[in-house]
Scaffold this motif. Structure first.
Motif, mmCIF file in Angstrom:
data_model
loop_
_atom_site.group_PDB
_atom_site.id
_atom_site.type_symbol
_atom_site.label_atom_id
_atom_site.label_comp_id
_atom_site.label_asym_id
_atom_site.label_seq_id
_atom_site.Cartn_x
_atom_site.Cartn_y
_atom_site.Cartn_z
ATOM 1 N N ALA A 1 -10.633 40.494 -9.535
ATOM 2 C CA ALA A 1 -11.713 40.467 -8.174
ATOM 3 C C ALA A 1 -12.865 40.793 -8.794
ATOM 4 O O ALA A 1 -14.045 40.076 -8.198
ATOM 5 C CB ALA A 1 -11.057 41.533 -7.386
ATOM 6 N N ALA A 2 -13.169 41.724 -9.593
ATOM 7 C CA ALA A 2 -14.706 42.050 -10.112
ATOM 8 C C ALA A 2 -15.162 40.771 -10.677
ATOM 9 O O ALA A 2 -16.432 40.369 -10.299
ATOM 10 C CB ALA A 2 -14.866 43.300 -11.045
ATOM 11 N N LEU A 3 -14.487 40.034 -11.440
ATOM 12 C CA LEU A 3 -14.916 38.853 -12.267
ATOM 13 C C LEU A 3 -15.041 37.690 -11.321
ATOM 14 O O LEU A 3 -15.744 36.923 -11.681
ATOM 15 C CB LEU A 3 -14.050 38.542 -13.407
ATOM 16 N N ASN A 4 -14.217 37.627 -10.471
ATOM 17 C CA ASN A 4 -14.131 36.282 -9.748
ATOM 18 C C ASN A 4 -14.682 36.400 -8.181
ATOM 19 O O ASN A 4 -15.373 35.512 -7.870
ATOM 20 C CB ASN A 4 -12.452 35.787 -9.621
ATOM 21 N N SER A 5 -14.531 37.524 -7.463
ATOM 22 C CA SER A 5 -15.055 37.563 -6.225
ATOM 23 C C SER A 5 -16.262 38.125 -6.326
ATOM 24 O O SER A 5 -17.208 37.991 -4.935
ATOM 25 C CB SER A 5 -14.010 38.465 -5.431
ATOM 26 N N ILE A 6 -16.945 39.012 -7.031
ATOM 27 C CA ILE A 6 -17.909 39.629 -7.023
ATOM 28 C C ILE A 6 -18.933 39.138 -8.049
ATOM 29 O O ILE A 6 -20.394 38.908 -7.604
ATOM 30 C CB ILE A 6 -17.872 41.252 -7.106
ATOM 31 N N GLU A 7 -18.582 39.088 -9.097
ATOM 32 C CA GLU A 7 -19.759 38.854 -10.343
ATOM 33 C C GLU A 7 -20.339 37.376 -10.288
ATOM 34 O O GLU A 7 -21.633 37.454 -10.297
ATOM 35 C CB GLU A 7 -18.986 38.974 -11.703
ATOM 36 N N PRO A 8 -19.697 36.379 -9.848
ATOM 37 C CA PRO A 8 -20.660 35.218 -9.613
ATOM 38 C C PRO A 8 -21.647 35.201 -8.577
ATOM 39 O O PRO A 8 -22.905 34.792 -8.839
ATOM 40 C CB PRO A 8 -19.500 34.040 -9.199
ATOM 41 N N HIS A 9 -21.405 35.964 -7.456
ATOM 42 C CA HIS A 9 -22.351 36.165 -6.445
ATOM 43 C C HIS A 9 -23.747 37.239 -7.000
ATOM 44 O O HIS A 9 -24.715 37.013 -6.774
ATOM 45 C CB HIS A 9 -21.966 36.500 -5.262
ATOM 46 N N VAL A 10 -23.161 38.150 -7.748
ATOM 47 C CA VAL A 10 -24.137 38.990 -8.181
ATOM 48 C C VAL A 10 -25.046 38.492 -9.343
ATOM 49 O O VAL A 10 -26.278 38.301 -9.393
ATOM 50 C CB VAL A 10 -23.499 40.288 -8.986
ATOM 51 N N THR B 1 -9.004 53.150 -13.114
ATOM 52 C CA THR B 1 -8.482 52.304 -13.976
ATOM 53 C C THR B 1 -9.497 51.384 -14.554
ATOM 54 O O THR B 1 -10.486 51.374 -14.338
ATOM 55 C CB THR B 1 -7.382 51.448 -12.983
ATOM 56 N N ALA B 2 -8.786 50.421 -15.284
ATOM 57 C CA ALA B 2 -9.769 49.374 -15.836
ATOM 58 C C ALA B 2 -10.436 48.490 -14.584
ATOM 59 O O ALA B 2 -11.282 47.739 -14.713
ATOM 60 C CB ALA B 2 -8.819 48.485 -16.694
ATOM 61 N N GLY B 3 -9.465 48.412 -13.603
ATOM 62 C CA GLY B 3 -10.417 47.898 -12.349
ATOM 63 C C GLY B 3 -11.752 48.478 -11.964
ATOM 64 O O GLY B 3 -12.735 47.689 -11.747
ATOM 65 N N ASP B 4 -11.635 49.809 -11.915
ATOM 66 C CA ASP B 4 -12.975 50.326 -11.536
ATOM 67 C C ASP B 4 -13.765 50.022 -12.529
ATOM 68 O O ASP B 4 -15.213 50.007 -12.411
ATOM 69 C CB ASP B 4 -12.702 52.063 -11.552
ATOM 70 N N LEU B 5 -13.477 50.391 -13.866
ATOM 71 C CA LEU B 5 -14.506 49.975 -15.027
ATOM 72 C C LEU B 5 -15.094 48.712 -15.039
ATOM 73 O O LEU B 5 -16.280 48.368 -15.086
ATOM 74 C CB LEU B 5 -13.738 50.211 -16.381
ATOM 75 N N MET B 6 -14.383 47.646 -14.727
ATOM 76 C CA MET B 6 -14.755 46.179 -14.666
ATOM 77 C C MET B 6 -15.970 46.212 -13.598
ATOM 78 O O MET B 6 -16.884 45.472 -13.368
ATOM 79 C CB MET B 6 -13.868 45.254 -14.399
ATOM 80 N N MET B 7 -15.332 46.737 -12.237
ATOM 81 C CA MET B 7 -16.005 46.462 -10.938
ATOM 82 C C MET B 7 -17.602 47.332 -11.139
ATOM 83 O O MET B 7 -18.505 46.649 -10.853
ATOM 84 C CB MET B 7 -15.526 47.058 -9.986
ATOM 85 N N THR B 8 -17.511 48.391 -11.713
ATOM 86 C CA THR B 8 -19.004 49.073 -12.124
ATOM 87 C C THR B 8 -19.635 48.164 -13.049
ATOM 88 O O THR B 8 -20.974 48.371 -12.579
ATOM 89 C CB THR B 8 -18.523 50.584 -12.475
#
Length: 216
Positions: free
Chosen positions: A103-112, A161-168
């Motif tokens: 989700a961090a890489l697909n749903s958030i990062e492109p728009h960031v 988790t690694a999810g938080d790491l990537m989202m941050t």
């Protein structure tokens, strides 16, 4: 052998602290896995040998004696399989961790990155007058949903988790432009993740060679 992570020997000031080897360094620090940085410059980046490790000439690339990989998300997921510090061990918990990394890489990062690149490389250009509000609106929709999810939570799930790491790593790109401050729960979450000792160690490890290799 110790894991090896490729990283740039030096980058311009605006990119320091944001190069994506930081994600892998942070994961290794959280997992308590010693590693070595393979520092590269432009000549190495374009070499045939490096392109066999990282076909696009980017960083990070990773190897540990068993695997050779590239793409920060794939590497972090690989490390999460090895360490309970990065992922629950039960299938349901592991699935949620994986979901948030993606989700961090697909749903958030492109728009960031749409917004960040406008400001970093196209500020003041006439065409951005119309484009930037569009980019802001799309990003705002994603961040509002994420902010709502995090309201009242310390982490994306019931533990770090690694999810938080990537989202941050993704949302911290929005700090300097002030955009993230519009979302208090999200900004507080980012600060909480960055306060982890493993993040500080990873950041210092990235910045140290930049200081040592700075142009005169």
């Amino acid at each position: 052998m110790k894991p090896e992570v490729s990283a740039f020997r030096w980058v311009p000031h605006f990119a320091q602290g944001y190069v994506r080897d930081l994600r892998v360094r942070w994961a290794l620090e959280e997992a308590g896995i010693p590693y070595e940085a393979e520092l590269i410059d432009g000549a190495v980046q374009s070499s045939d040998a490096y392109r066999r490790w990282q076909p696009f000439g980017q960083v990070p690339a990773y190897r540990d004696g068993d695997v050779e990989m590239f793409e920060s998300g794939a590497i972090v997921l690989h490390l999460a399989e090895k360490s309970e510090a990065l992922s629950p061990t039960d299938p349901a918990g592991r699935a949620r961790m994986t979901t948030w990394v993606v989700a961090a890489l697909n749903s958030i990062e492109p728009h960031v990155m749409n917004l960040v690149l406008l400001d970093a490389f196209h500020a003041g250009e006439a065409w951005t007058v119309e484009r930037r509000p569009q980019a802001e609106a799309i990003l705002a929709g994603r961040l509002e949903a994420l902010n709502a999810w995090l309201d009242g939570r310390d982490w994306l799930e019931d533990r770090f988790t690694a999810g938080d790491l990537m989202m941050t790593c993704v949302i911290r790109e929005l700090v300097n432009c002030g955009f993230l401050a519009r979302y208090p729960a999200l900004d507080a979450y980012r600060a909480r993740c960055e306060a982890r000792p493993a993040f500080s160690r990873a950041m210092e490890a990235q910045l140290k060679p930049f200081r040592e290799s700075a142009p005169a």
